[in-house]
Design an enzyme around this catalytic site. Structure first.
Site: not given
Lengths: 93, 310
Positions: B73, B128, B197, B271
């Site tokens: 990310e 990830r 995130h 997010e």
């Protein structure tokens, strides 16, 4: 280094329990090596799946046979990864 | 490498070494405000660096922000770099978070999963998890956002080491997680904890492992509403907000469920951009606007924590 040539990211927005179930079935098929960028979470919520090229045909066939509509969010993952890498090189130069 | 944090290119993605070098420059340029702590070592023995922003005092109430716990990310680590510079600039110009720094410290862990981040830059851009090896499995890595001791191992994580949401052999098995746990416990005075995130454009609060609402649900919901309004005011970026389990899905062993249960009332997860055009491959030109708008949301949370000490 892992490459992603021909990998696509498919977007599915399940609108019925049947469609949701068809998508969840895909999660169990480990041999397809699917990478769920966004996991199934409920009706109306997008599910994004990075599909390796070798699995693309069977995944699309599975969805089409089940009447699950999908769109292609990213046509070629490698092309974006290459672009990103180019950007980083340019910036560090 | 950039000569200073002024010439550093915030509109680009950087390697792990470039981010480490940025941290050292920031500390060197601001010795009275910024220090670099090493709170532990990763599985592959990389340092886990946390930047501390403090204008003095001892064990002041503090705010924690982490980025990059999911290594792919990338917009989160890049935003973390921008946040670090923004805190320094605000302090120098006596604006923004300068008033917060009068009474609180800010801790910022920019590369929370360095092994995974290095791996995304050398071997697999889509990585990830951590890079730990646990006996009995050919697959590598644990999802560091399923490894916390909050509903650990429950529904919303996987026991299969080959899956992206593998929770690990036991809670805090990952040094990247254990180091933060130990830091939070030893500091003992953290009042707000934000783990960042991407993607989906959401602002989330606990719980993720249970449908039971948190006792402070009302207050957290109101803060989220204000934070999202502030965030959206800059570029109109649309965010949704709510508890993890009602807004996305059930997720057990998550970071902010543990921090909330530790008594850190103001526990949130962002997010960031986008909602699904580029996903994890967000173009670098969106780093700065993403960081700028997120900062406005973060400021609402930080100011609320400052004004509602508990």
């Amino acid at each position: 280094t892992e490459t992603f040539v021909g990998h696509q990211v498919l977007r599915i927005v399940p609108s019925s329990d049947e469609e949701l179930q068809k998508v969840q079935e895909l999660q169990d098929l480990e041999h397809l090596k699917l990478d769920f960028w966004l996991s199934p979470r409920g009706l109306g919520y997008p599910v994004d799946i990075r599909v390796p090229f070798p699995s693309l045909q069977s995944v699309k066939a599975h969805l089409e046979a089940s009447g699950v509509p999908y769109s292609i969010m990213i046509e070629d993952v490698q092309a974006l990864v290459d672009e990103e890498e180019m950007e980083m090189l340019r910036s560090s130069r | 490498l950039a000569l200073s944090t002024t010439t550093f290119n915030y509109a680009a993605y950087h390697t792990l070494d470039e981010i480490y070098s940025f941290m050292d420059m920031l500390v060197a340029e601001n010795p009275n405000l910024v220090s670099k702590l090493e709170i532990g070592r990763s599985t592959e023995d990389r340092p886990l660096y946390v930047l501390k922003f403090s204008t003095g005092g001892t064990s002041r109430p503090a705010i924690w922000i982490d980025t990059g716990i999911h290594s792919r990310e990338w917009v989160t680590q890049a935003s973390g770099v921008w946040f670090a510079k923004k805190i320094v600039d605000d302090h120098a110009n006596n604006e923004g978070v300068a008033s917060i720094l009068e009474t609180m410290d800010i801790f910022l862990e920019i590369v929370t999963n360095p092994d995974g981040f290095a791996y995304t830059q050398t071997k697999n851009r889509m990585w990830r998890k951590t890079r730990s090896h646990h006996s009995g499995s050919i697959c590598v890595g644990v999802d560091p956002n399923r490894n916390w001791d909050a509903g650990f191992g429950g529904p919303g994580a996987s026991g299969n080491p080959c899956l992206e949401t593998y929770h690990g052999p036991y809670a805090n098995s990952e040094p990247e997680v254990k180091s933060i746990v130990d830091f939070v416990k030893s500091h003992g005075n953290i009042k707000a904890f934000v783990s960042i995130h991407s993607y989906s454009q959401l602002l989330l609060y606990p719980y993720g492992y249970t449908t039971t609402p948190v006792p402070d649900q009302q207050e957290l919901h109101e803060i989220s509403e204000k934070a999202v309004a502030a965030l959206s005011s800059l570029y109109g970026t649309k965010y949704k907000y709510g508890s993890i389990i009602t807004t996305i899905y059930q997720a057990s062993g998550g970071t902010i469920d543990w921090t909330y249960n530790q008594g850190i009332k103001y526990s949130f997860t962002f997010e960031l951009r986008d909602t699904g055009l580029y996903g994890f491959l967000l173009p670098a030109k969106q780093i700065i606007p993403t960081a700028e708008e997120t900062w406005l949301g973060l400021k609402v949370i930080m100011e609320h924590a400052r004004d509602n000490m508990y």
